[in-house]
Write an enzyme that holds these catalytic residues in place. Sequence first.
Site, PDB file in Angstrom:
ATOM      1  N   ARG A  42      42.931  33.222  15.136  1.00  0.00           N
ATOM      2  CA  ARG A  42      44.172  33.879  15.975  1.00  0.00           C
ATOM      3  C   ARG A  42      44.030  35.359  15.718  1.00  0.00           C
ATOM      4  O   ARG A  42      45.120  36.006  15.458  1.00  0.00           O
ATOM      5  CB  ARG A  42      45.591  33.459  15.524  1.00  0.00           C
ATOM      6  CG  ARG A  42      45.617  32.215  15.642  1.00  0.00           C
ATOM      7  CD  ARG A  42      45.974  31.795  17.295  1.00  0.00           C
ATOM      8  NE  ARG A  42      46.219  30.369  17.750  1.00  0.00           N
ATOM      9  CZ  ARG A  42      47.443  30.058  17.972  1.00  0.00           C
ATOM     10  NH1 ARG A  42      48.729  30.478  17.664  1.00  0.00           N
ATOM     11  NH2 ARG A  42      47.564  28.455  18.428  1.00  0.00           N
ATOM     12  N   ARG A  46      49.868  38.244  18.595  1.00  0.00           N
ATOM     13  CA  ARG A  46      51.364  38.911  18.453  1.00  0.00           C
ATOM     14  C   ARG A  46      51.392  40.165  17.230  1.00  0.00           C
ATOM     15  O   ARG A  46      52.356  40.896  17.253  1.00  0.00           O
ATOM     16  CB  ARG A  46      52.353  37.855  18.121  1.00  0.00           C
ATOM     17  CG  ARG A  46      52.603  37.274  19.721  1.00  0.00           C
ATOM     18  CD  ARG A  46      53.259  36.018  19.446  1.00  0.00           C
ATOM     19  NE  ARG A  46      52.739  35.110  19.001  1.00  0.00           N
ATOM     20  CZ  ARG A  46      53.131  34.028  18.531  1.00  0.00           C
ATOM     21  NH1 ARG A  46      54.439  33.306  18.967  1.00  0.00           N
ATOM     22  NH2 ARG A  46      52.403  33.152  18.073  1.00  0.00           N
ATOM     23  N   ARG A  55      52.018  41.995  26.338  1.00  0.00           N
ATOM     24  CA  ARG A  55      52.866  40.582  26.595  1.00  0.00           C
ATOM     25  C   ARG A  55      54.147  41.224  26.973  1.00  0.00           C
ATOM     26  O   ARG A  55      54.799  40.366  27.760  1.00  0.00           O
ATOM     27  CB  ARG A  55      53.111  40.037  25.266  1.00  0.00           C
ATOM     28  CG  ARG A  55      52.112  39.033  24.888  1.00  0.00           C
ATOM     29  CD  ARG A  55      52.150  37.745  25.651  1.00  0.00           C
ATOM     30  NE  ARG A  55      53.284  36.889  25.220  1.00  0.00           N
ATOM     31  CZ  ARG A  55      54.217  36.660  25.780  1.00  0.00           C
ATOM     32  NH1 ARG A  55      54.549  36.983  26.927  1.00  0.00           N
ATOM     33  NH2 ARG A  55      55.070  35.311  25.106  1.00  0.00           N
ATOM     34  N   ASP A  91      43.567  28.972  25.259  1.00  0.00           N
ATOM     35  CA  ASP A  91      44.439  28.200  24.426  1.00  0.00           C
ATOM     36  C   ASP A  91      43.631  26.731  24.563  1.00  0.00           C
ATOM     37  O   ASP A  91      42.782  26.466  25.357  1.00  0.00           O
ATOM     38  CB  ASP A  91      45.790  28.086  25.225  1.00  0.00           C
ATOM     39  CG  ASP A  91      46.744  27.188  23.914  1.00  0.00           C
ATOM     40  OD1 ASP A  91      47.075  27.868  22.880  1.00  0.00           O
ATOM     41  OD2 ASP A  91      46.853  25.963  24.300  1.00  0.00           O
ATOM     42  N   TYR A 166      49.390  16.521  22.232  1.00  0.00           N
ATOM     43  CA  TYR A 166      50.208  17.198  23.192  1.00  0.00           C
ATOM     44  C   TYR A 166      50.450  16.337  24.326  1.00  0.00           C
ATOM     45  O   TYR A 166      51.497  16.311  24.805  1.00  0.00           O
ATOM     46  CB  TYR A 166      49.828  18.490  23.493  1.00  0.00           C
ATOM     47  CG  TYR A 166      49.800  19.434  22.273  1.00  0.00           C
ATOM     48  CD1 TYR A 166      51.008  20.288  21.938  1.00  0.00           C
ATOM     49  CD2 TYR A 166      48.707  20.074  21.477  1.00  0.00           C
ATOM     50  CE1 TYR A 166      51.402  20.687  21.052  1.00  0.00           C
ATOM     51  CE2 TYR A 166      48.938  20.665  20.292  1.00  0.00           C
ATOM     52  CZ  TYR A 166      50.066  21.137  20.111  1.00  0.00           C
ATOM     53  OH  TYR A 166      50.354  22.070  19.121  1.00  0.00           O
TER      54      TYR A 166
HETATM   55  O1  CP3 Z   1      42.213  33.463  18.088  1.00  0.00           O
HETATM   56  C1  CP3 Z   1      42.488  34.065  19.092  1.00  0.00           C
HETATM   57  O2  CP3 Z   1      42.406  35.060  19.415  1.00  0.00           O
HETATM   58  C2  CP3 Z   1      42.324  32.929  20.143  1.00  0.00           C
HETATM   59  C3  CP3 Z   1      43.455  32.357  20.782  1.00  0.00           C
HETATM   60  C4  CP3 Z   1      44.123  30.840  20.534  1.00  0.00           C
HETATM   61  C5  CP3 Z   1      45.311  30.681  21.159  1.00  0.00           C
HETATM   62  N1  CP3 Z   1      45.580  29.478  20.948  1.00  0.00           N
HETATM   63  C6  CP3 Z   1      46.085  31.666  21.835  1.00  0.00           C
HETATM   64  C7  CP3 Z   1      47.705  31.371  21.969  1.00  0.00           C
HETATM   65  C8  CP3 Z   1      43.554  29.839  19.910  1.00  0.00           C
HETATM   66  C9  CP3 Z   1      42.299  29.565  19.337  1.00  0.00           C
HETATM   67  C10 CP3 Z   1      44.543  28.935  20.407  1.00  0.00           C
HETATM   68  C11 CP3 Z   1      44.436  27.560  19.873  1.00  0.00           C
HETATM   69  C12 CP3 Z   1      45.677  26.473  19.868  1.00  0.00           C
HETATM   70  N2  CP3 Z   1      46.685  26.552  20.468  1.00  0.00           N
HETATM   71  C13 CP3 Z   1      45.596  25.428  18.614  1.00  0.00           C
HETATM   72  C14 CP3 Z   1      44.727  25.250  17.630  1.00  0.00           C
HETATM   73  C15 CP3 Z   1      44.743  26.241  16.530  1.00  0.00           C
HETATM   74  C16 CP3 Z   1      45.835  25.942  15.600  1.00  0.00           C
HETATM   75  O3  CP3 Z   1      46.740  26.824  15.604  1.00  0.00           O
HETATM   76  O4  CP3 Z   1      46.059  24.924  15.193  1.00  0.00           O
HETATM   77  C17 CP3 Z   1      46.783  24.822  19.075  1.00  0.00           C
HETATM   78  C18 CP3 Z   1      47.590  23.884  18.120  1.00  0.00           C
HETATM   79  C19 CP3 Z   1      47.278  25.395  20.259  1.00  0.00           C
HETATM   80  C20 CP3 Z   1      48.667  25.211  20.774  1.00  0.00           C
HETATM   81  C21 CP3 Z   1      49.473  26.250  20.833  1.00  0.00           C
HETATM   82  N3  CP3 Z   1      49.541  27.362  21.840  1.00  0.00           N
HETATM   83  C22 CP3 Z   1      50.871  26.525  20.302  1.00  0.00           C
HETATM   84  C23 CP3 Z   1      51.332  25.629  18.958  1.00  0.00           C
HETATM   85  C24 CP3 Z   1      51.339  27.676  20.790  1.00  0.00           C
HETATM   86  C25 CP3 Z   1      52.625  28.320  20.114  1.00  0.00           C
HETATM   87  C26 CP3 Z   1      52.706  28.881  18.602  1.00  0.00           C
HETATM   88  C27 CP3 Z   1      51.936  29.760  18.404  1.00  0.00           C
HETATM   89  O5  CP3 Z   1      51.292  29.565  17.383  1.00  0.00           O
HETATM   90  O6  CP3 Z   1      52.094  31.042  19.012  1.00  0.00           O
HETATM   91  C28 CP3 Z   1      50.614  28.205  21.703  1.00  0.00           C
HETATM   92  C29 CP3 Z   1      50.688  29.377  22.517  1.00  0.00           C
HETATM   93  C30 CP3 Z   1      49.628  30.532  22.044  1.00  0.00           C
HETATM   94  N4  CP3 Z   1      48.453  30.213  22.280  1.00  0.00           N
HETATM   95  C31 CP3 Z   1      49.817  31.904  21.817  1.00  0.00           C
HETATM   96  C32 CP3 Z   1      48.649  32.390  21.663  1.00  0.00           C
HETATM   97  C33 CP3 Z   1      48.239  33.702  21.325  1.00  0.00           C
HETATM   98  C34 CP3 Z   1      51.234  32.692  21.632  1.00  0.00           C
HETATM   99  C35 CP3 Z   1      51.663  33.014  23.030  1.00  0.00           C
HETATM  100  C36 CP3 Z   1      52.559  34.413  22.973  1.00  0.00           C
HETATM  101  O7  CP3 Z   1      53.765  34.043  23.166  1.00  0.00           O
HETATM  102  O8  CP3 Z   1      51.991  35.313  22.983  1.00  0.00           O
END
Ligand code: CP3
Length: 357
Positions: A42, A46, A55, A91, A166
């Site tokens: 990540r 944010r 965003r 994602d 999910y």
């Molecule tokens: O590192 C990076 O730059 C790559 C981006 C990335 C995202 N999601 C962007 C994202 C990666 C590698 C993921 C993988 C992901 N998504 C996982 C596996 C990694 C982990 O955290 O265990 C999982 C379980 C998800 C599912 C998911 N997507 C969740 C639980 C959430 C919300 C909570 C959170 O951590 O933000 C998302 C949304 C998401 N995916 C955001 C981002 C940047 C937040 C979006 C926002 O509001 O800006």
Amino acid sequence: MTGSGVTSTVAATPEADTDPRTLLDRALAREPTTRRPLWINRQAGRYLPEYRKLREQHSFKELAGSADLAAEVTLQPIRRFPLDAAIIFADIMSPLPALGIDFDFAPGPVVAEPIRSAADVAALPDADVAEPAPEVIEAIGLVRRELPEDTALLGFCGAPWTLAAYLVEGRGIKDFPLLRAFAAAEPQALERLLARLSRLMADYLIRQGQAGADAVQIFDSWAGLLPRAAWQRLVRPHLESMLVTVGDAGIKRILFVNNAPHLVEAYAELPAEALAVDWRIDLRALQDRHGHRRAVQGNLDPAILTAGPEPTRTAANTLLNQVHARGHIVNLGHGLLPNTPVESVAALVETVRREEH
Ligand code: CP3
């Protein structure tokens, strides 16, 4: 332990200076490097003011759904810090529209029509017609052209089980009770779902490799929900077949197993160039057991970075002292938290790069 074993493994070789491969590539091959590679789960997102600014104008779905915007967000942390790898901004849900799945983010994934029966699984399109996440494949090409040559590019996907979590539960909630009930009541349907996801993800990862990703990370964020015997029977075969297919295509694999201490040994047996673990796991002990045939990745606690640069430096130095440099890719044990000061990320980068000699 003494530090002597650690220093002897980072000795620079003359060949290393002219080797065109990235540090990440060499660490994945468990070859000696002048210092350890670092990237951060990540690393785009944010905690970065420039991400928050984008965003304000675009939803997360818009950012991840546009190749241009996704490429821009992927590059944001690379412009700010000398990281050794970029990870494509997408994602784990991104390829699922290829199976006709409709979802949103609030902020985690929410699936419009969860899969709750054998009939729901049977209704999934079976023919591999749709191209999974063409916008991600296009974004990989765009980033590749912009990225410095010594910076690796990572693709990724969710592991079949984590995606199924999910899809069945409908959203991320504690311990996923509907998923565990489904595994008990409809094991064959669950296996058919996992097999379908395994094929789609193998195809998706191979396309990412062909588009320019140097390696891929498979996120098994919800790996730990089943006891070992049930995991072996229902989940492992489908994860393994995906890993084998991707490896046979020549693509290097980092397998991330999260919050599953009872399964780490089983994951270490799966075919992957590197095993990535969360912060609960003793990385040095894992390396002592498996480091002769697997690189290891991780595993600072992301919460430490929220405490500021000093605690970050201390924890990073402890990690560097404990874990042998050879075959170690430095990372966090899970994703950066949104309230992480950018100064902590800078401190981590600086500490890891100071090891160079
Ligand atoms: O590192 C990076 O730059 C790559 C981006 C990335 C995202 N999601 C962007 C994202 C990666 C590698 C993921 C993988 C992901 N998504 C996982 C596996 C990694 C982990 O955290 O265990 C999982 C379980 C998800 C599912 C998911 N997507 C969740 C639980 C959430 C919300 C909570 C959170 O951590 O933000 C998302 C949304 C998401 N995916 C955001 C981002 C940047 C937040 C979006 C926002 O509001 O800006």
